[in-house]
Design a protein around this motif. Structure first.
Motif, short mmCIF file in Angstrom:
data_model
loop_
_atom_site.label_atom_id
_atom_site.label_comp_id
_atom_site.label_asym_id
_atom_site.label_seq_id
_atom_site.Cartn_x
_atom_site.Cartn_y
_atom_site.Cartn_z
N LYS A 59 6.61 5.58 6.12
CA LYS A 59 7.83 4.77 6.09
C LYS A 59 7.50 3.30 6.35
O LYS A 59 7.65 2.78 7.45
N THR A 60 7.01 2.66 5.30
CA THR A 60 6.76 1.22 5.35
C THR A 60 6.89 0.68 3.94
O THR A 60 6.65 1.40 2.96
N ASP A 61 7.31 -0.57 3.83
CA ASP A 61 7.46 -1.19 2.52
C ASP A 61 6.18 -1.86 2.05
O ASP A 61 6.14 -2.39 0.94
N ASP A 62 5.15 -1.83 2.88
CA ASP A 62 3.97 -2.63 2.58
C ASP A 62 2.71 -1.82 2.87
O ASP A 62 1.97 -2.12 3.82
N LEU A 63 2.45 -0.79 2.07
CA LEU A 63 1.24 0.00 2.26
C LEU A 63 0.01 -0.84 1.93
O LEU A 63 0.04 -1.68 1.03
N TRP A 69 -5.52 -2.44 6.38
CA TRP A 69 -5.21 -2.05 7.76
C TRP A 69 -6.50 -1.60 8.44
O TRP A 69 -7.42 -1.09 7.79
N TYR A 119 5.04 8.70 9.48
CA TYR A 119 4.87 9.41 8.22
C TYR A 119 5.37 10.84 8.36
O TYR A 119 5.43 11.38 9.47
N THR A 162 -4.23 -5.97 9.00
CA THR A 162 -3.32 -5.68 10.12
C THR A 162 -3.90 -4.57 10.98
O THR A 162 -4.40 -3.57 10.45
N GLN A 180 1.60 4.88 15.88
CA GLN A 180 2.74 4.03 15.53
C GLN A 180 3.00 4.00 14.03
O GLN A 180 3.74 3.16 13.55
N ILE A 181 2.40 4.93 13.32
CA ILE A 181 2.59 4.97 11.86
C ILE A 181 3.56 6.11 11.53
O ILE A 181 3.23 7.28 11.72
N GLN A 203 -3.33 -1.39 13.24
CA GLN A 203 -2.30 -0.37 13.33
C GLN A 203 -2.77 0.76 14.24
O GLN A 203 -3.83 1.35 13.99
#
Length: 293
Positions: A54-58, A4, A44, A35, A41-42, A37
């Motif tokens: 709260k993401t499935d793809d750290l 990111w 946490y 990506t 918009q993250i 970011q």
């Protein structure tokens, strides 16, 4: 491996997105998906179960192009490597702290005196004490606020009256009194350090301002630094713990370079334009090396 790039969501202009987009493109050229970011918009949160994003793809790594130090530390607490680290960003975000780290490592800097802490809302102003501090230097002198970019919040004061008037305004902010390097009026060089190497350099010149920052109207040209200048820039970058940084050097009166500042969020567009070197590619290669070590 994927990464990111964090940028500030409230500064999402083309100028501020230039670096994140360049890093993303450099990743694409190296088959590393990256990506963009925005920091705001993250999702946490912190609770009794710890820290969670709260993401499935750290990501496997983060290029942190912002000064949201709390968010940077959150990634590190989750074990995600940052370039640059939260500590480095914090070291350079406040020039007061930055000069402490440079001085600790005996990096040549202008003589610097840290102003005492004053809380907001305090009406009493110890004029005599500030005069005593300033008298350790000579006029004209530079006053720098701890927080500021693009040459803003940097002032040249010529006497006690100008100094006291300015300090009365900024006394509750972190700032330093600093020796004025007359021999570098309107001139400096920026060396971009990645790892332990100077990759590209620019000379900046202003005919109308003691500051040579581009945003103050200076002209720019490619520059070939001396071995001494390169070694000093690398020393300064390492002193604040940077993986990459833009290091600004002043021209000392005895032709000896002096460190002005270290920037962890230095813009790279002018370097590409004037030298043809894409710093994003160099940074991605450095990250790939670090990640595979």
């Amino acid at each position: 491996m994927h990464g990111w790039v964090i940028y500030n969501g409230h500064l999402a202009t083309d100028a501020f997105l230039q670096f994140p987009r360049a890093i993303q493109e450099a990743g694409r050229r190296n088959n590393i998906p990256i990506t963009l970011q925005a920091n705001d918009q993250i999702p946490y949160q912190l609770d009794g179960q710890g820290i969670s994003i709260k993401t499935d793809d750290l990501p496997d790594f983060v290029v942190f192009n912002d000064k949201d130090i709390a968010l940077a530390r959150t990634f590190e607490m989750l074990g995600i490597p940052l370039y640059n680290s939260a500590e480095t960003i914090a070291n350079c975000d406040n020039k007061v702290i930055m000069y402490q780290y440079l001085a600790k490592q005996k990096v040549p800097i202008p003589k610097t005196i840290i102003a005492p802490k004053v809380f907001s809302g305090i009406n009493e102003f110890h004029r005599a004490r500030y005069i005593q501090l300033a008298e350790q230097l000579s006029y004209p002198m530079v006053i720098k606020e701890g927080h500021g970019s693009f040459g803003e919040q940097v002032y040249l004061v010529k006497n006690h009256d100008e100094m006291l008037s300015l300090v009365e305004t900024i006394k509750d902010r972190p700032f330093v009194f600093q020796e004025y390097i007359q021999s570098s009026y309107g001139r400096d060089i920026r060396l971009f350090v990645v790892g332990s190497k100077v990759v590209a350099s620019l000379k900046r010149t202003s005919s109308h301002d003691f500051r040579a920052n581009v945003y103050q109207g200076s002209t720019i040209e490619a520059y070939q630094p001396t071995e001494q200048e390169q070694a000093l820039a690398i020393q300064a970058s390492h002193a604040v713990g940077a993986h990459y940084a833009g290091v600004d050097l002043l021209f000392g009166a005895d032709h000896q370079p002096i460190v002005c500042e270290v920037n962890t969020n230095a813009h790279i567009g002018n370097i590409l334009q004037h030298t043809g070197i894409n710093m994003a590619d160099v940074i991605i290669h450095e990250i790939m090396t670090q990640q595979t070590d």
